[in-house]
Write a protein that holds these residues in place. Sequence first.
Motif, PDB file in Angstrom:
ATOM      1  N   ASN A 257       0.857  -1.193   0.000  1.00 37.56           N
ATOM      2  CA  ASN A 257       0.000   0.000   0.000  1.00 37.56           C
ATOM      3  C   ASN A 257       0.895   1.246   0.000  1.00 37.56           C
ATOM      4  N   PRO A 258       1.452   1.627  -1.152  1.00 33.44           N
ATOM      5  CA  PRO A 258       2.391   2.762  -1.207  1.00 33.44           C
ATOM      6  C   PRO A 258       1.712   4.077  -0.842  1.00 33.44           C
ATOM      7  N   LEU A 259       2.511   4.981  -0.318  1.00 32.46           N
ATOM      8  CA  LEU A 259       1.978   6.301   0.023  1.00 32.46           C
ATOM      9  C   LEU A 259       1.676   7.068  -1.253  1.00 32.46           C
ATOM     10  N   PRO A 260       0.495   7.656  -1.363  1.00 34.83           N
ATOM     11  CA  PRO A 260       0.162   8.412  -2.581  1.00 34.83           C
ATOM     12  C   PRO A 260       0.945   9.721  -2.647  1.00 34.83           C
ATOM     13  N   GLY A 261       1.356  10.070  -3.851  1.00 39.21           N
ATOM     14  CA  GLY A 261       1.997  11.360  -4.076  1.00 39.21           C
ATOM     15  C   GLY A 261       3.461  11.443  -3.706  1.00 39.21           C
TER      16      GLY A 261
END
Length: 202
Positions: free
Chosen positions: A76-80
């Motif tokens: 679940n990668p961090l957005p942005g």
Amino acid sequence: MSGNSIPRHRTAEYEGNHQDCEDNVTIKSSLIRPSFGWQSALKSTLYACAMIGGIVTLFMAIHVVIEVGARNIFNNPLPGTLEITQNWSMVIIVMLAMGYAELTGDHIRAPIFTQKLSPTSLWLSNILVASIALFFIGALTYYSILAAQFSISIQQVSLGSLMIPIWPVKIVLAIGFGLFTLQLLTTLIVLCKDGRPRSSNV
């Protein structure tokens, strides 16, 4: 010739290198130890900007580590992350540190064509290089101010996985170039005032 004697050309070469070192120390001391009132204020400003750049570097490293961990552990990668790193962090780190690097003489130098010059020729070369750099960085300062004004007027944002406003970074860009220009001007003044070598050989 005795066993402990030093060839005359070697002695002259050593004296020339020693003279160059002394002249470089004099110039660097004049930059780091301000002799003008405004130079002291500029030095403090550049130091503060470099500290901000260092803090942002730390936060960027933490941000990237968290993003990599979230991607690989929780899928679940961090957005942005990419947008923040390339549009904010890197710009702040680079632009706010350029002037301080000029102050401390830490910009990359490649003295391939100047290492054999005499002290006076090297001094003239440094003045020429500083003048050219001042012209181009001054031009970049002017156009970065125009770009910042345009970016503010349209409230520019980055287009990606996360919409991030980048108009504030355009202001940082203009400030960074402006401070770099002022420090280049200071370097040029110090070179003309304190940098002339004692040797008059060209």
